[in-house]
Scaffold this active site. Structure first.
Site, PDB file in Angstrom:
ATOM      1  N   HIS A  58      14.544 -21.513  10.081  1.00  0.00           N
ATOM      2  CA  HIS A  58      13.612 -22.642  10.193  1.00  0.00           C
ATOM      3  C   HIS A  58      13.904 -23.750   9.194  1.00  0.00           C
ATOM      4  CE1 HIS A  58      10.277 -20.204  12.469  1.00  0.00           C
ATOM      5  NE2 HIS A  58      11.407 -20.293  13.124  1.00  0.00           N
ATOM      6  N   THR A 112       6.211 -10.727   9.050  1.00  0.00           N
ATOM      7  CA  THR A 112       6.082 -11.799  10.036  1.00  0.00           C
ATOM      8  C   THR A 112       5.098 -11.364  11.114  1.00  0.00           C
ATOM      9  OG1 THR A 112       7.188 -13.104  11.761  1.00  0.00           O
ATOM     10  CG2 THR A 112       8.225 -11.019  11.166  1.00  0.00           C
ATOM     11  N   GLN A 145      12.502 -16.700   8.543  1.00  0.00           N
ATOM     12  CA  GLN A 145      11.728 -17.823   9.090  1.00  0.00           C
ATOM     13  C   GLN A 145      11.167 -18.664   7.954  1.00  0.00           C
ATOM     14  OE1 GLN A 145       9.513 -16.353  12.952  1.00  0.00           O
ATOM     15  NE2 GLN A 145       9.153 -14.909  11.323  1.00  0.00           N
ATOM     16  N   ARG A 160       4.499 -28.986  -0.724  1.00  0.00           N
ATOM     17  CA  ARG A 160       5.026 -27.632  -0.499  1.00  0.00           C
ATOM     18  C   ARG A 160       6.358 -27.457  -1.232  1.00  0.00           C
ATOM     19  NH1 ARG A 160       5.479 -26.480   5.569  1.00  0.00           N
ATOM     20  NH2 ARG A 160       5.807 -24.346   4.867  1.00  0.00           N
TER      21      ARG A 160
HETATM   22  P1  NAD Z   1       2.595 -15.894   9.578  1.00  0.00           P
HETATM   23  O1  NAD Z   1       1.782 -16.648   8.597  1.00  0.00           O
HETATM   24  O2  NAD Z   1       2.402 -16.108  11.034  1.00  0.00           O
HETATM   25  O3  NAD Z   1       2.435 -14.325   9.359  1.00  0.00           O
HETATM   26  C1  NAD Z   1       2.562 -13.747   8.100  1.00  0.00           C
HETATM   27  C2  NAD Z   1       2.610 -12.241   8.281  1.00  0.00           C
HETATM   28  O4  NAD Z   1       2.771 -11.688   6.986  1.00  0.00           O
HETATM   29  C3  NAD Z   1       1.349 -11.633   8.888  1.00  0.00           C
HETATM   30  O5  NAD Z   1       1.720 -10.724   9.916  1.00  0.00           O
HETATM   31  C4  NAD Z   1       0.700 -10.886   7.709  1.00  0.00           C
HETATM   32  O6  NAD Z   1       0.047  -9.691   8.126  1.00  0.00           O
HETATM   33  C5  NAD Z   1       1.905 -10.574   6.869  1.00  0.00           C
HETATM   34  N1  NAD Z   1       1.659 -10.425   5.440  1.00  0.00           N
HETATM   35  C6  NAD Z   1       0.686 -10.996   4.676  1.00  0.00           C
HETATM   36  N2  NAD Z   1       0.843 -10.633   3.388  1.00  0.00           N
HETATM   37  C7  NAD Z   1       1.923  -9.818   3.346  1.00  0.00           C
HETATM   38  C8  NAD Z   1       2.611  -9.150   2.303  1.00  0.00           C
HETATM   39  N3  NAD Z   1       2.193  -9.222   1.027  1.00  0.00           N
HETATM   40  N4  NAD Z   1       3.705  -8.406   2.629  1.00  0.00           N
HETATM   41  C9  NAD Z   1       4.135  -8.316   3.906  1.00  0.00           C
HETATM   42  N5  NAD Z   1       3.533  -8.938   4.926  1.00  0.00           N
HETATM   43  C10 NAD Z   1       2.441  -9.680   4.652  1.00  0.00           C
HETATM   44  O7  NAD Z   1       4.108 -16.117   9.127  1.00  0.00           O
HETATM   45  P2  NAD Z   1       5.417 -16.071   9.950  1.00  0.00           P
HETATM   46  O8  NAD Z   1       5.427 -14.965  10.932  1.00  0.00           O
HETATM   47  O9  NAD Z   1       6.536 -16.217   8.983  1.00  0.00           O
HETATM   48  O10 NAD Z   1       5.163 -17.438  10.762  1.00  0.00           O
HETATM   49  C11 NAD Z   1       5.956 -18.201  11.082  1.00  0.00           C
HETATM   50  C12 NAD Z   1       5.924 -19.641  10.525  1.00  0.00           C
HETATM   51  O11 NAD Z   1       5.333 -19.897   9.274  1.00  0.00           O
HETATM   52  C13 NAD Z   1       7.351 -19.935  10.331  1.00  0.00           C
HETATM   53  O12 NAD Z   1       7.649 -21.033  11.122  1.00  0.00           O
HETATM   54  C14 NAD Z   1       7.557 -20.279   8.865  1.00  0.00           C
HETATM   55  O13 NAD Z   1       8.531 -21.283   8.753  1.00  0.00           O
HETATM   56  C15 NAD Z   1       6.220 -20.723   8.451  1.00  0.00           C
HETATM   57  N6  NAD Z   1       5.826 -20.490   7.053  1.00  0.00           N
HETATM   58  C16 NAD Z   1       6.759 -20.290   6.065  1.00  0.00           C
HETATM   59  C17 NAD Z   1       6.342 -20.053   4.747  1.00  0.00           C
HETATM   60  C18 NAD Z   1       7.387 -19.839   3.667  1.00  0.00           C
HETATM   61  O14 NAD Z   1       8.464 -20.409   3.744  1.00  0.00           O
HETATM   62  N7  NAD Z   1       7.117 -19.002   2.670  1.00  0.00           N
HETATM   63  C19 NAD Z   1       4.980 -20.008   4.423  1.00  0.00           C
HETATM   64  C20 NAD Z   1       4.051 -20.241   5.463  1.00  0.00           C
HETATM   65  C21 NAD Z   1       4.495 -20.468   6.764  1.00  0.00           C
END
Ligand code: NAD
Length: 250
Positions: free
Chosen positions: A123, A192, A101, A69
């Site tokens: 996070h 989120t 997050q 990652r």
């Molecule tokens: P999640 O995966 O639970 O939810 C992602 C949200 O983004 C969903 O509600 C979805 O509908 C929405 N989404 C999808 N594509 C989108 C777009 N193009 N524009 C706007 N919204 C969009 O993610 P979360 O709520 O951040 O979950 C939390 C956990 O996942 C955290 O602990 C985080 O650390 C971790 N996480 C982080 C990353 C990263 O750093 N990029 C990636 C994956 C997971």
């Protein structure tokens, strides 16, 4: 609220607190947790890798996942959503607070937190590791030089500097975020799913303080019913609609 009044509310707001989740980085090619597990990792759930129990049971496996990652986020670039949030910070200065997050570091790489406002990575960050004995935090070397598990300068094993399932958020960053959201005129919640603590709590802090919640997410979430306005758009398109002057507007 409709789009026009949401735009106006954001424009006049003195204090704006933003919470971002994985959806903000989707356009940078970083998968959300729901889409995340592909290839070799498809048979694991993130919960089975991102936890103290998983790390205690198999640190090599957990580090291999994090190293992959880490390599992926270094190869990714901030997208227009990250850049638009930097512009919003430029406008609001000290009245701007961004809590994320995400552990990908893309907000910082875009320049958030350097234009008078603050950035809190609630996070943690994939590019950092923590000495398991002293708690000191160090940047990871370039992926090509990374040997696993990484050792600190003192020779102790290091763990990823991220918050795992079942762990507490960094206290100071969380307290700063709670204060900023409680004082915010507008809380902007972007990308989120808002099931993971503290997303829902921060938006409620704003409502309790008399502010309003605006959400950008292509899907409804648990927060939608608390929001004055929910924009069913991707992060980059939603922020463009909310923040950018459009020529055909009158
Ligand atoms: P999640 O995966 O639970 O939810 C992602 C949200 O983004 C969903 O509600 C979805 O509908 C929405 N989404 C999808 N594509 C989108 C777009 N193009 N524009 C706007 N919204 C969009 O993610 P979360 O709520 O951040 O979950 C939390 C956990 O996942 C955290 O602990 C985080 O650390 C971790 N996480 C982080 C990353 C990263 O750093 N990029 C990636 C994956 C997971």
């Amino acid at each position: 609220m409709d789009l026009r009044s949401a735009r106006a509310a954001l424009q006049i707001a003195r204090r704006v607190a933003v919470l971002t989740g994985a959806g903000v980085s989707a356009a940078s090619g970083i998968p959300t947790f729901r889409d995340a597990q592909s290839g070799h990792w498809a048979r694991f759930r993130p919960e089975d890798l991102a936890s103290p129990e998983a790390y205690a049971a198999d640190p090599e496996l957990v580090w291999a996942w994090y190293a992959g990652r880490y390599r992926d986020v270094l190869a990714a670039q901030p997208n227009p959503a990250h850049h638009l949030l930097v512009r919003l910070e430029q406008q609001k200065g000290a009245g701007f607070f961004l809590a994320t997050q995400n552990v990908d570091g893309l907000h910082a790489r875009a320049g958030s937190g350097t234009r008078g406002g603050r950035l809190a990575e609630l996070h943690g960050n994939l590019a950092l590791a923590r000495d398991e004995v002293t708690g000191e935090v160090f940047p990871l070397p370039d992926p090509a030089q990374l040997s696993l598990p990484p050792l600190s300068p003192a020779g102790h094993r290091m763990r990823p500097n991220v918050v795992w399932f079942g762990e507490y958020l960094p206290e100071e960053a969380l307290r700063a975020a709670q204060q900023a959201f409680a004082q915010a005129d507008i809380a902007l919640i972007i990308g989120t799913s808002a099931v993971v603590y503290p997303a829902a709590g921060l938006a409620r802090d704003t409502l309790l303080g008399g502010g309003k919640v605006i959400e950008i997410n292509p899907e409804p979430t648990d927060l939608t019913r608390l929001a004055s306005f929910s924009l069913r758009e991707t992060a980059e398109r939603g922020l463009d609609l909310l923040l950018t002057e459009h020529l055909n507007e009158h």
